[in-house]
Design a protein around this motif. Structure first.
Motif: not given
Length: 431
Positions: A290-298
């Motif tokens: 996963i490259r989306d930073r927000q999704l990784r954080h979630r």
């Protein structure tokens, strides 16, 4: 039989200044011992309490002869735990500094340094002799006292210098034996919900973790942007505001309440709990592509293992067996036909390629977890007949298999699952 331990915190009433100064002095000497021992242990690579005590006990007694001797023992225990943790993180490359820092200190006490004086008072040994202290018991304290838990010999105290109080960390323990289960409750943990299969009915407890994580993510971001531009990145004002955020408390509250509901219902029926075997660090595997930073954080903040650990801890209190099974394809294969389920456009609803029945992704997971566990010949709970089935057997091919969703506002207020379900029905009737 297994030993189960739980720690609670009780506080003392405000202590007179002269008496409180005694504990300030004890804390200062104890902090110095822990700092010296921790630095020495890390430099020399000593993580064993026994070895550290053998090397440094006599030196500590010579430095602080006024303190009771067992403070040297507990300081060695405290320092060895800190050093062991730091050395483990350093080995994995997760430390930024060469040596650890001792920022906060709780004074460790063994059975030679403290004793109870009735149910609402204790005595603590200091360099000025034994000091009696009153404690303010609360509901959780009386629950452990009156339900067969015994007070363990170890304790900790921490100073609250602003209010001149002591926080006393008491540990209660009891021996619990596991029973042979009559059936199983399967549990699937997701980012926004926890799905439970109980007596053939799938219940979906909405946790709203996604909203909580994103809400605090944007709040932290606004605070950082505002204060970094004016005061710099190491601003004490910014850190003070960030410490007041309660994201962890909200998520912990949801975990323990859901764990209580699941374990209570399983214990009432004599069932065991079945969950997915996620491994030690499931978040890293989930975000590897996963490259989306927000999704990784979630995903990291969802803490799937944290929910499982809460259920496991509560299960130990009641002697419930907890079984972990391989989660491979539990959300992809139809429990009836073992064929793939087609989900469209990221939807959680799909259809079996063979039977054509509609499935909810989380319902598929809990049924497959139960099937995997029953593959060893174990006895299943009575599944009953679902009112949604169009055939004469449970999980018939004409059924629409969706869970009963329970909003967080409902289950967070009620301790009984029956009361929650009844309230849910009443709200549905009013609508």
């Amino acid at each position: 039989m297994a030993r189960v331990a739980r720690t609670i915190v009780v506080e003392t009433p405000p202590i007179p200044r002269r008496l409180f100064r005694v504990f300030v002095e004890v804390e200062g000497m104890y902090r110095n011992m822990v700092e010296q021992l921790t630095l020495y242990a890390v430099r020399e690579g000593v993580s064993s309490f026994t070895k550290l005590k053998a090397l440094k006990y006599r030196e500590l007694r010579n430095l602080y002869p006024q303190l009771p001797s067992h403070y040297a023992y507990t300081a060695c225990q405290d320092a060895s735990a800190r050093a062991k943790s730091f050395l483990r993180l350093k080995k994995r490359g997760l430390t930024e500094k060469a040596l650890p820092e001792v920022n906060t200190v709780s004074i460790w006490l063994d059975d030679h340094l403290w004793k109870t004086n009735g149910l609402t008072s204790i005595k603590v040994a200091t360099h000025k002799g034994w000091v009696p202290l009153e404690v303010v018991p609360h509901k959780q304290y009386w629950k452990y006292v009156n339900s067969g838990w015994r007070l363990a010999p170890e304790a900790k105290i921490k100073l609250n210098k602003r209010s001149r109080k002591l926080l006393v960390y008491l540990t209660f323990a009891k021996e619990v034996g596991e029973y042979k289960p009559r059936g199983y409750v399967s549990v699937d943990v997701n980012e926004g919900n926890v799905t439970v299969l109980l007596d053939g009915v799938a219940l979906l407890f909405e946790t709203n973790v996604k909203k909580v994580v994103l809400g605090y993510y944007y709040r932290r971001k606004r605070v950082q942007e505002r204060y970094d531009a004016v005061y710099g990145t190491n601003s004490s004002r910014k850190k003070r505001i960030l410490r007041k955020l309660k994201e962890k408390e909200k998520k912990d509250d949801a975990r323990w309440k859901i764990a209580n509901i699941i374990v209570r219902e399983a214990s009432k029926r004599g069932y065991a709990i079945v969950m997915e075997r996620l491994g030690r660090r499931p978040g890293e595997k989930m975000v590897s592509r996963i490259r989306d930073r927000q999704l990784r954080h979630r995903i990291f903040q969802a803490a799937f293992r944290g929910m499982q650990k809460a259920i496991e801890e509560k299960a130990r209190e009641h002697g419930l067996p907890v079984v972990y099974v391989n989660p491979r394809n539990t959300s992809r294969l139809c429990p009836i036909h073992c064929s793939e389920i087609a989900y469209e456009n990221g939807s959680r609803l799909g259809r079996c390629a063979k039977g054509g029945e509609a499935w909810h992704r989380d319902v598929v997971a809990v049924w497959n977890l139960l099937k995997i566990r029953l593959g060893d010949g174990s006895t299943a709970p009575s599944l009953g007949r679902s009112p949604l089935d169009g055939s004469l057997v449970p999980l018939g091919s004409t059924a629409t298999h969706e869970p009963t969703a329970i909003a967080r506002d409902l289950w967070a207020r009620w301790k009984s699952l029956d009361a929650t379900k009844n309230l849910y029905k009443m709200i549905g009737m009013n609508i």
